[in-house]
Design a protein around this motif. Structure first.
Motif, mmCIF file in Angstrom:
data_model
loop_
_atom_site.group_PDB
_atom_site.id
_atom_site.type_symbol
_atom_site.label_atom_id
_atom_site.label_comp_id
_atom_site.label_asym_id
_atom_site.label_seq_id
_atom_site.Cartn_x
_atom_site.Cartn_y
_atom_site.Cartn_z
ATOM 1 N N MET A 182 0.816 -1.211 0.000
ATOM 2 C CA MET A 182 0.000 0.000 0.000
ATOM 3 C C MET A 182 0.854 1.267 0.000
ATOM 4 S SD MET A 182 -2.644 -1.748 2.452
ATOM 5 C CE MET A 182 -3.627 -0.438 3.099
ATOM 6 N N GLN A 183 0.368 2.243 -0.735
ATOM 7 C CA GLN A 183 1.083 3.512 -0.881
ATOM 8 C C GLN A 183 0.776 4.412 0.304
ATOM 9 O OE1 GLN A 183 2.665 4.575 -3.992
ATOM 10 N NE2 GLN A 183 2.616 2.356 -4.284
ATOM 11 N N ARG A 184 1.787 5.102 0.792
ATOM 12 C CA ARG A 184 1.525 6.072 1.878
ATOM 13 C C ARG A 184 1.288 7.446 1.263
ATOM 14 N NH1 ARG A 184 4.710 4.671 7.277
ATOM 15 N NH2 ARG A 184 4.683 2.425 7.100
ATOM 16 N N THR A 185 0.217 7.571 0.503
ATOM 17 C CA THR A 185 -0.053 8.837 -0.179
ATOM 18 C C THR A 185 -1.072 9.660 0.600
ATOM 19 O OG1 THR A 185 -1.862 7.845 -1.396
ATOM 20 C CG2 THR A 185 0.303 7.776 -2.454
ATOM 21 N N THR A 186 -1.107 10.956 0.291
ATOM 22 C CA THR A 186 -2.120 11.830 0.900
ATOM 23 C C THR A 186 -3.509 11.276 0.582
ATOM 24 O OG1 THR A 186 -0.642 13.631 0.283
ATOM 25 C CG2 THR A 186 -2.803 14.263 1.114
ATOM 26 N N GLU A 187 -3.704 10.853 -0.659
ATOM 27 C CA GLU A 187 -5.035 10.363 -1.078
ATOM 28 C C GLU A 187 -5.444 9.146 -0.258
ATOM 29 O OE1 GLU A 187 -2.758 11.569 -3.190
ATOM 30 O OE2 GLU A 187 -4.054 13.333 -3.474
ATOM 31 N N PHE A 188 -4.482 8.225 -0.035
ATOM 32 C CA PHE A 188 -4.822 7.036 0.745
ATOM 33 C C PHE A 188 -5.221 7.426 2.172
ATOM 34 C CE2 PHE A 188 -3.535 3.917 3.952
ATOM 35 C CZ PHE A 188 -4.473 2.939 3.655
ATOM 36 N N PHE A 189 -4.446 8.299 2.799
ATOM 37 C CA PHE A 189 -4.750 8.641 4.194
ATOM 38 C C PHE A 189 -6.019 9.499 4.300
ATOM 39 C CE2 PHE A 189 -0.201 7.525 4.620
ATOM 40 C CZ PHE A 189 -0.382 6.462 5.503
ATOM 41 N N LEU A 190 -6.281 10.330 3.283
ATOM 42 C CA LEU A 190 -7.554 11.072 3.272
ATOM 43 C C LEU A 190 -8.725 10.089 3.265
ATOM 44 C CD1 LEU A 190 -6.856 13.914 0.674
ATOM 45 C CD2 LEU A 190 -7.832 14.273 2.948
ATOM 46 N N LEU A 191 -8.614 9.088 2.399
ATOM 47 C CA LEU A 191 -9.689 8.093 2.280
ATOM 48 C C LEU A 191 -9.811 7.283 3.574
ATOM 49 C CD1 LEU A 191 -11.668 6.313 0.496
ATOM 50 C CD2 LEU A 191 -9.675 4.878 0.059
ATOM 51 N N ALA A 192 -8.688 6.727 4.018
ATOM 52 C CA ALA A 192 -8.745 5.790 5.154
ATOM 53 C C ALA A 192 -9.238 6.474 6.429
ATOM 54 C CB ALA A 192 -7.371 5.164 5.376
ATOM 55 N N THR A 193 -8.715 7.648 6.735
ATOM 56 C CA THR A 193 -9.067 8.270 8.016
ATOM 57 C C THR A 193 -10.530 8.719 8.014
ATOM 58 O OG1 THR A 193 -8.158 10.371 7.236
ATOM 59 C CG2 THR A 193 -6.705 8.993 8.565
ATOM 60 N N ARG A 194 -10.969 9.268 6.896
ATOM 61 C CA ARG A 194 -12.354 9.741 6.820
ATOM 62 C C ARG A 194 -13.336 8.564 6.886
ATOM 63 N NH1 ARG A 194 -14.702 14.471 4.994
ATOM 64 N NH2 ARG A 194 -16.915 14.138 4.799
ATOM 65 N N LEU A 195 -12.930 7.488 6.180
ATOM 66 C CA LEU A 195 -13.790 6.299 6.163
ATOM 67 C C LEU A 195 -13.932 5.715 7.591
ATOM 68 C CD1 LEU A 195 -13.302 3.868 3.264
ATOM 69 C CD2 LEU A 195 -13.411 2.939 5.527
ATOM 70 N N LEU A 196 -12.844 5.674 8.326
ATOM 71 C CA LEU A 196 -12.902 5.096 9.678
ATOM 72 C C LEU A 196 -13.702 5.997 10.616
ATOM 73 C CD1 LEU A 196 -9.242 3.774 9.932
ATOM 74 C CD2 LEU A 196 -11.304 2.526 9.264
ATOM 75 N N ALA A 197 -13.549 7.308 10.436
ATOM 76 C CA ALA A 197 -14.331 8.236 11.271
ATOM 77 C C ALA A 197 -15.820 8.072 10.969
ATOM 78 C CB ALA A 197 -13.893 9.672 11.020
ATOM 79 N N GLU A 198 -16.152 7.888 9.702
ATOM 80 C CA GLU A 198 -17.574 7.762 9.352
ATOM 81 C C GLU A 198 -18.146 6.408 9.779
ATOM 82 O OE1 GLU A 198 -19.407 9.818 6.410
ATOM 83 O OE2 GLU A 198 -17.815 11.302 6.111
#
Ligand code: 5RP
Length: 295
Positions: A182-198
């Motif tokens: 998995m890539q440690r990109t801004t896009e990945f962390f934007l997706l992952a963190t928001r998804l977990l919060a939701e």
């Protein structure tokens, strides 16, 4: 369900506009119950809103790790310098004095060991809510695998954990795992963190990345930055400084503390940044001074 294709790119993060506190200092928690807020106020220091957590849950997948060969020696030495202990029930019960301990964030999932080829395949809920209450955890951690084979099961485990956590007022920390591919990109962390919060997580442990200020702005609950592999102390403090400057509300660090040449001095230096507004340069000066006097 919304289409995955043809969406406009998100860009209006309004980084300069803080989220409204709504009467409680922990982001996103203003509508929580008293008990949930009380526990969050033991994880995040009310005077700074931030936290220094010591992660020592490595043994549950790695076995004995450098610096953690003896939990009973390593953890009590560092306990005074951190705000929260993050560990497994086995480590907490066997090696942490209940009379002296800081608040506990209990690792509540089980994962596969480092012997497995791809550790990003999944995680299961390891502990039931009674065990989490019995150990008086102030928060519990659930590993999640966004974007890997383990995604579905780990999100299911997160949902059930949030159900239990909300029932008893115990906040859930969702941990973003980053698999080998998995890539440690801004896009990945934007997706992952928001998804977990939701999915209901009350706080999220994630990695620092470029564009972290966007990740922090777009996530409606606090982000706590993971340490990752051991770096030279100056570089690790630089990462902590950039993370806090970009909106992280704390760190949950393991190897960069307990594998340091002076773990106690490293904790003190991290605290300077997280709680006292010091720069990484100032904190590194503290590290050098403290390690001289300790050595
Ligand atoms: C990985 C984890 C860990 O097991 C642990 O907490 C890592 O700590 P560090 O990387 O700072 O040594 O949460 O997702």
């Amino acid at each position: 369900m919304a289409d995955a294709q043809g969406n406009k790119k998100a860009k209006d993060y309004r980084i300069e506009t803080p989220a409204p506190a709504g009467g409680f200092f922990v982001k996103g928690a203003c509508n929580g119950d008293w008990g949930l807020k009380n526990r969050l106020a033991k994880i995040f220091r009310p005077d700074t809103g931030n936290t220094v957590m010591l992660a020592f849950d490595h043994g549950y997948i790695m076995g004995p790790t450098s610096g953690l060969e003896r939990l009973d020696i390593a953890i009590p030495k560092l306990n005074p310098y951190v705000d929260v202990l993050m560990g497994t029930r086995g480590a907490i019960r066997s090696s942490v004095d209940p009379a002296a301990s800081k608040p506990v964030c209990l690792r509540a999932t089980h994962d596969e060991s480092i012997l497995k080829e791809d550790m990003a395949l999944g995680s299961g809920r390891g502990l039931d809510i009674e065990e989490i209450i019995r150990l008086n955890a102030q928060m519990f951690a659930v590993q999640t695998f966004v974007g890997s084979g383990g995604e579905r099961d780990s999100l299911e485990a997160l949902c059930r954990a949030v159900d239990d956590g909300c029932r008893y007022g115990i906040p859930v920390l969702a941990v973003v795992a980053v698999g080998k591919q998995m890539q440690r990109t801004t896009e990945f962390f934007l997706l992952a963190t928001r998804l977990l919060a939701e999915h209901g997580a009350h706080a999220i442990k994630t990695y620092y990345c470029e564009g972290f200020e966007k990740v922090a702005a777009a996530c409606p609950v606090p982000l706590i930055v993971a340490g990752g592999k051991k770096l030279p102390e100056e570089d690790a403090l630089g990462m902590v400084y950039r993370a806090i400057q970009s909106g992280a509300r704390g760190v949950d660090m393991g190897r960069n503390i307990f594998q340091s040449s002076s773990p106690e001095a490293m904790c003190r230096a991290i605290r300077k940044i997280v709680h006292e507004g010091s720069t990484d340069k100032e904190a590194y000066g503290v590290f050098r001074e403290e390690s001289k006097s300790a050595g």
